[in-house]
Design a protein around this motif. Structure first.
Motif, PDB file in Angstrom:
ATOM      1  N   MET A  38       0.702  -1.098   0.147  1.00 55.37           N
ATOM      2  CA  MET A  38      -0.059  -0.083  -0.009  1.00 55.37           C
ATOM      3  C   MET A  38       0.968   1.279   0.058  1.00 55.37           C
ATOM      4  SD  MET A  38      -3.118  -0.778   2.596  1.00 55.37           S
ATOM      5  CE  MET A  38      -4.304  -1.959   2.215  1.00 55.37           C
ATOM      6  N   ALA A  39       0.733   2.216  -0.815  1.00 55.87           N
ATOM      7  CA  ALA A  39       1.387   3.316  -0.979  1.00 55.87           C
ATOM      8  C   ALA A  39       0.490   4.400  -0.774  1.00 55.87           C
ATOM      9  CB  ALA A  39       2.008   3.554  -2.306  1.00 55.87           C
ATOM     10  N   GLY A  40       0.796   5.147   0.055  1.00 50.82           N
ATOM     11  CA  GLY A  40      -0.413   6.513   0.444  1.00 50.82           C
ATOM     12  C   GLY A  40      -0.292   7.595  -0.406  1.00 50.82           C
ATOM     13  N   GLY A  41      -1.069   8.742  -0.267  1.00 53.85           N
ATOM     14  CA  GLY A  41      -0.828   9.871  -0.974  1.00 53.85           C
ATOM     15  C   GLY A  41      -1.962  10.087  -1.756  1.00 53.85           C
ATOM     16  N   PHE A  42      -2.237  11.343  -2.358  1.00 54.56           N
ATOM     17  CA  PHE A  42      -3.573  11.642  -3.070  1.00 54.56           C
ATOM     18  C   PHE A  42      -2.973  12.396  -4.373  1.00 54.56           C
ATOM     19  CE2 PHE A  42      -7.368  14.444  -3.918  1.00 54.56           C
ATOM     20  CZ  PHE A  42      -8.226  13.193  -4.116  1.00 54.56           C
ATOM     21  N   GLY A  43      -2.874  11.999  -5.508  1.00 53.25           N
ATOM     22  CA  GLY A  43      -2.138  12.700  -6.683  1.00 53.25           C
ATOM     23  C   GLY A  43      -0.926  12.508  -6.394  1.00 53.25           C
ATOM     24  N   LEU A  44      -0.243  13.753  -6.316  1.00 55.82           N
ATOM     25  CA  LEU A  44       1.129  13.740  -6.061  1.00 55.82           C
ATOM     26  C   LEU A  44       1.473  14.229  -4.668  1.00 55.82           C
ATOM     27  CD1 LEU A  44       2.606  15.082  -9.481  1.00 55.82           C
ATOM     28  CD2 LEU A  44       2.552  12.617  -8.632  1.00 55.82           C
ATOM     29  N   CYS A  45       0.446  14.569  -4.070  1.00 57.10           N
ATOM     30  CA  CYS A  45       0.478  14.883  -2.658  1.00 57.10           C
ATOM     31  C   CYS A  45       0.725  14.072  -1.588  1.00 57.10           C
ATOM     32  CB  CYS A  45      -0.945  15.896  -2.382  1.00 57.10           C
ATOM     33  SG  CYS A  45      -1.127  17.450  -3.256  1.00 57.10           S
ATOM     34  N   GLY A  46       1.402  14.097  -0.600  1.00 54.25           N
ATOM     35  CA  GLY A  46       1.720  13.319   0.618  1.00 54.25           C
ATOM     36  C   GLY A  46       2.074  11.907   0.063  1.00 54.25           C
ATOM     37  N   ILE A  47       2.922  11.648  -1.087  1.00 53.19           N
ATOM     38  CA  ILE A  47       3.387  10.367  -1.437  1.00 53.19           C
ATOM     39  C   ILE A  47       4.703  10.138  -0.699  1.00 53.19           C
ATOM     40  CG2 ILE A  47       2.135  10.604  -3.618  1.00 53.19           C
ATOM     41  CD1 ILE A  47       4.798  11.209  -4.901  1.00 53.19           C
ATOM     42  N   PRO A  48       4.888   8.788  -0.480  1.00 53.97           N
ATOM     43  CA  PRO A  48       6.315   8.614   0.212  1.00 53.97           C
ATOM     44  C   PRO A  48       7.376   8.320  -0.754  1.00 53.97           C
ATOM     45  CG  PRO A  48       4.729   6.730  -0.062  1.00 53.97           C
ATOM     46  CD  PRO A  48       4.207   7.753  -0.385  1.00 53.97           C
ATOM     47  N   GLU A  49       7.762   9.363  -1.394  1.00 54.38           N
ATOM     48  CA  GLU A  49       8.674   9.312  -2.629  1.00 54.38           C
ATOM     49  C   GLU A  49       9.895   8.571  -2.373  1.00 54.38           C
ATOM     50  OE1 GLU A  49      10.113  13.470  -3.599  1.00 54.38           O
ATOM     51  OE2 GLU A  49       8.404  14.026  -2.539  1.00 54.38           O
ATOM     52  N   HIS A  50      10.441   8.912  -0.984  1.00 50.12           N
ATOM     53  CA  HIS A  50      11.643   8.153  -0.684  1.00 50.12           C
ATOM     54  C   HIS A  50      11.581   6.804  -0.690  1.00 50.12           C
ATOM     55  CE1 HIS A  50      12.364  12.562   0.371  1.00 50.12           C
ATOM     56  NE2 HIS A  50      13.419  12.413   0.195  1.00 50.12           N
ATOM     57  N   LEU A  51      10.679   6.262   0.213  1.00 55.85           N
ATOM     58  CA  LEU A  51      10.385   4.785   0.142  1.00 55.85           C
ATOM     59  C   LEU A  51      10.044   4.301  -0.931  1.00 55.85           C
ATOM     60  CD1 LEU A  51       8.386   5.095   3.535  1.00 55.85           C
ATOM     61  CD2 LEU A  51      10.704   3.999   3.130  1.00 55.85           C
ATOM     62  N   ILE A  52       9.424   5.103  -1.985  1.00 59.45           N
ATOM     63  CA  ILE A  52       9.027   4.465  -3.414  1.00 59.45           C
ATOM     64  C   ILE A  52      10.195   4.227  -4.118  1.00 59.45           C
ATOM     65  CG2 ILE A  52       7.952   4.882  -5.535  1.00 59.45           C
ATOM     66  CD1 ILE A  52       5.714   6.345  -4.124  1.00 59.45           C
ATOM     67  N   ALA A  53      11.303   5.283  -4.085  1.00 56.58           N
ATOM     68  CA  ALA A  53      12.570   5.078  -4.708  1.00 56.58           C
ATOM     69  C   ALA A  53      13.273   3.917  -4.046  1.00 56.58           C
ATOM     70  CB  ALA A  53      13.194   6.571  -4.509  1.00 56.58           C
ATOM     71  N   ALA A  54      13.305   3.737  -2.926  1.00 58.32           N
ATOM     72  CA  ALA A  54      14.069   2.711  -2.412  1.00 58.32           C
ATOM     73  C   ALA A  54      13.494   1.254  -2.868  1.00 58.32           C
ATOM     74  CB  ALA A  54      14.154   2.670  -0.869  1.00 58.32           C
ATOM     75  N   LEU A  55      12.097   1.204  -3.029  1.00 57.34           N
ATOM     76  CA  LEU A  55      11.631   0.026  -3.387  1.00 57.34           C
ATOM     77  C   LEU A  55      11.810  -0.194  -4.695  1.00 57.34           C
ATOM     78  CD1 LEU A  55       9.475  -2.060  -2.134  1.00 57.34           C
ATOM     79  CD2 LEU A  55       7.707  -0.564  -2.998  1.00 57.34           C
ATOM     80  N   ARG A  56      11.947   0.811  -5.501  1.00 52.11           N
ATOM     81  CA  ARG A  56      12.466   0.609  -6.895  1.00 52.11           C
ATOM     82  C   ARG A  56      13.913   0.139  -6.776  1.00 52.11           C
ATOM     83  NH1 ARG A  56      14.009   6.053  -8.861  1.00 52.11           N
ATOM     84  NH2 ARG A  56      15.765   5.634  -7.560  1.00 52.11           N
TER      85      ARG A  56
END
Length: 234
Positions: free
Chosen positions: A23-41
């Motif tokens: 599960m990845a939080g956020g609404f559109g591009l607001c409040g997204i866990p971008e650092h954790l997404i990059a680490a997942l990548r």
């Protein structure tokens, strides 16, 4: 502060595996866990099912995981402005489970509350209802929706204290708080870490019992982090 990790990579250590549900939080591009997404990548995890309101945009947010073909299935409420998302779906390269936005939010909340299924009017008589159980209540038709849970929830919050209690800002509260409750493990990136006891109990949006690991994502806040550690150990 035993929940605090130095960076996103270490915070995900031992938590990722091929075929996992995220599960990845956020609404559109607001409040997204971008650092954790990059680490997942960067982890190279493949075949993921990702539950998120949308999939970012091309090259940003979850769009990065689409470009690297690490996502097998999306459970979301809309495609948004993501051409690669659309292309993969239309080409049959990506499985997609569309949900009305309110239904998606409730499925996540229900999963976090231990509710396996519930009935809702939204989608009755449409493609959304195909293959789902229907019942009648008080003369109205309803379809059954199932609660959602994940192997890992990655969340973006504004502030955390030393015990992992969280505060969110504005539209970041749309999906992040409920996702924090619905993951078997929840990892949070925050902009500020404050001493335990700073929050008024009524201002805590997600209790720390749901939070397993935290990273501080704003470099200039490292001084604040050290100050918190000193106060916590005093």
């Amino acid at each position: 502060m035993r929940k605090l990790y130095p960076d996103a990579k270490s915070a995900l250590d031992g938590l990722t595996f091929d075929g996992m549900t995220v599960m990845a939080g956020g609404f559109g591009l607001c409040g997204i866990p971008e650092h954790l997404i990059a680490a997942l990548r960067d982890s190279g995890t493949k075949g993921m099912t990702v539950i998120s309101n949308n999939a970012g945009v091309d090259g940003f947010g979850l769009g990065q995981l689409l470009e690297t073909r690490q996502i097998k299935k999306m459970i979301s409420s809309y495609v948004g402005e993501n051409k690669e998302f659309e292309r993969q779906y239309l080409a049959g390269e990506l499985e997609l489970e569309f949900n009305p936005q309110g239904t998606l939010a409730e499925r996540i909340r229900a999963g976090g509350a231990g509710i396996p299924a519930f009935f809702v009017k939204t989608g009755v008589g449409t493609l959304v209802a195909e293959g789902k159980e229907e019942r009648e209540f008080n003369g109205e038709r309803y379809i059954m929706e199932r609660g959602l849970v994940a192997d890992l929830s990655i969340v973006k919050a504004w502030k955390a204290d030393g015990r992992g209690n969280l505060q969110f800002r504005k539209t970041a509260r749309n999906f992040n708080p409920m996702m924090a409750t619905a993951g078997k493990v929840t990892v949070v990136e925050v902009e500020h870490i404050v001493p335990t006891g700073t929050f008024d109990p009524d201002q805590i949006h997600t209790p720390g019992i749901y939070v397993d690991r935290i990273i501080l994502t704003v470099p200039e806040k490292r001084i604040e982090q050290r100050t918190v550690r000193q106060r916590e150990s005093a």
